[in-house]
Enzyme design. Structure first.
Site, PDB file in Angstrom:
ATOM      1  CG  HIS A  57       1.965 -22.449 -13.237  1.00  0.00           C
ATOM      2  ND1 HIS A  57       2.023 -21.552 -12.195  1.00  0.00           N
ATOM      3  CD2 HIS A  57       3.264 -22.690 -13.605  1.00  0.00           C
ATOM      4  CE1 HIS A  57       3.295 -21.253 -11.940  1.00  0.00           C
ATOM      5  NE2 HIS A  57       4.060 -21.931 -12.776  1.00  0.00           N
ATOM      6  CG  HIS A 192      11.232 -16.267 -11.287  1.00  0.00           C
ATOM      7  ND1 HIS A 192      11.048 -16.071 -12.632  1.00  0.00           N
ATOM      8  CD2 HIS A 192      10.483 -17.358 -10.962  1.00  0.00           C
ATOM      9  CE1 HIS A 192      10.215 -16.995 -13.107  1.00  0.00           C
ATOM     10  NE2 HIS A 192       9.869 -17.789 -12.104  1.00  0.00           N
ATOM     11  NE  ARG A 224      38.101 -14.762 -14.994  1.00  0.00           N
ATOM     12  CZ  ARG A 224      38.375 -14.919 -16.287  1.00  0.00           C
ATOM     13  NH1 ARG A 224      37.396 -14.816 -17.182  1.00  0.00           N
ATOM     14  NH2 ARG A 224      39.606 -15.183 -16.689  1.00  0.00           N
ATOM     15  CG  HIS A 248      11.478 -25.077 -19.847  1.00  0.00           C
ATOM     16  ND1 HIS A 248      10.292 -25.523 -20.379  1.00  0.00           N
ATOM     17  CD2 HIS A 248      11.189 -23.932 -19.181  1.00  0.00           C
ATOM     18  CE1 HIS A 248       9.326 -24.679 -20.062  1.00  0.00           C
ATOM     19  NE2 HIS A 248       9.841 -23.701 -19.344  1.00  0.00           N
ATOM     20  CG  ASP A 271       6.965 -24.226 -15.015  1.00  0.00           C
ATOM     21  OD1 ASP A 271       6.063 -23.802 -14.266  1.00  0.00           O
ATOM     22  OD2 ASP A 271       7.801 -23.490 -15.552  1.00  0.00           O
TER      23      ASP A 271
END
Length: 378
Positions: A57, A192, A224, A248, A271
């Protein structure tokens, strides 16, 4: 230029001691094709291709979402200085008006052509606004928008059709139509998202082929409910982004990811946000306040807000602190991202005919010695 005595990363994914020949701005295959050669003795160094960061960014106080030419130019200059010679900066979840400004700025900057001493700008990674509110992470919830084909087309047209990647939550209304109709033009990435395994598999079947910062801003894998992580593991042609900044993702999880996906399907990203390259302090990301302390950038509520680590440092961390082989880390930071955004014919390997970008790393600690961009020393 002739670079002598380096351990050179080859297209076969191994290091060989040999010389590199450059004529003007391209690699050539023999010394006879080199004119007025400048020699560099790179003994004790690895020579790797210039890296490609397809998800970051900002840096040096600037953010791509500033929507300003000087921001893109400053970011490109910093990235080149740390061995990242090709960039696809990312947007955030913002209003359509703000995104249009960013897209128009990107179009104008790209049309200017070569920027001396700067990383090449190849397009946009549109991270938002088509994401899930429940998994917004550091995205601004006020501007989240349902997936909208017409809106995306307006933004892409304003950018000069240079949106290389589009992040999307596949469970949201309109997502499957957008994926199905635009996957051939743009890399569609699941991001997201709260999607379960079946929904993610339908998205991959319709043309999605990428996952944004794996593990982050999505449900965890369980036995599951394998979710997006299990679905992409079962989709052999899909690739995943991985942030190896030491914040992260736990090193053990990074090693496990390489065991599951192999180094053919992993793309290292930074990132990074605007504080990268600067001191600790208060910054912003997507219009939200961020506090930076060491390697951690976080919103007021503690949500991780991007990284403050450039891609070369992430690659180095993967090797020195996480146990990833250097050959694999280079592949995931230079080769795979170039292939993902369709620039591998010109970039991403030290091969005759390609653009002459070389990063020289000292074997002791993988510290940066020199960057060659377009056949010129930076």
């Amino acid at each position: 230029m002739i670079i002598k005595n380096a351990s050179v990363y080859t297209e076969d994914g191994i290091f060989l001691t040999k010389d590199i020949y450059i004529n003007k701005d391209r690699f050539v295959d023999c010394i006879e094709k080199v004119q007025d050669a400048q020699e560099i003795d790179a003994a004790g160094c690895y020579a790797i291709p210039g890296l490609t960061d397809l998800h970051f960014h900002g840096c040096m106080g600037y953010d791509f979402c500033d929507g300003a030419r000087e921001a893109v130019d400053a970011m490109a200059g910093y990235e080149a200085s740390v061995g990242v010679t090709n960039i696809v900066p990312a947007t955030m979840t913002l209003s359509e008006e703000m995104l249009l400004t960013i897209c128009r700025t990107a179009k104008a900057y790209r049309e200017e052509g070569i920027h001396e001493g700067k990383a090449r700008f190849h397009g946009i990674n549109m991270e938002g606004p088509f994401v899930s509110l429940a998994k917004k992470g550091a995205q601004n919830g006020e501007y989240i928008h349902r997936p909208d084909l017409s809106m995306f087309d307006r933004l892409n047209e304003a950018s000069g059709n240079c949106v290389k990647l589009l992040a999307i939550a596949p469970e949201e209304e309109g997502a499957m139509e957008l994926i199905e109709k635009r996957h051939g033009r743009t890399v569609i990435s699941l991001a997201h998202t709260c999607a379960d395994y079946d929904t993610a598999m339908r998205a991959f079947e319709k043309g999605a082929c990428h996952v944004t910062h794996l593990y982050n801003a999505m449900p965890p894998y369980t036995h599951r409910a394998p979710g997006v992580i299990g679905a992409v593991a079962d989709t052999t042609k899909a690739e995943v982004e991985l942030i190896c900044d030491g914040v992260h993702i736990h090193p053990a999880a990074v090693r496990t990811t390489f065991k599951i996906f192999g180094d053919d399907r992993i793309i290292l990203i930074s990132d990074s946000m605007r504080a990268t390259g600067l001191e600790d302090g208060d910054y912003t990301l997507g219009g939200q306040d961020v506090k930076v302390t060491g390697n951690l950038a976080a919103l007021k509520d503690g949500t991780i807000a991007g990284s403050v680590t450039n891609l070369l440092d992430c690659m180095r961390t993967a090797v020195l602190s996480m146990g990833i082989p250097l050959e694999s880390a280079v592949k995931c930071a230079a080769v795979n991202p170039a292939k993902s955004v369709g620039i591998y014919e010109e970039h991403g390997s030290i091969t005759a005919g390609k653009k002459a970008d070389v990063v020289l790393l000292k074997k002791d600690g993988l510290t940066l010695r020199q960057v060659i961009l377009n056949g010129q020393l930076l």
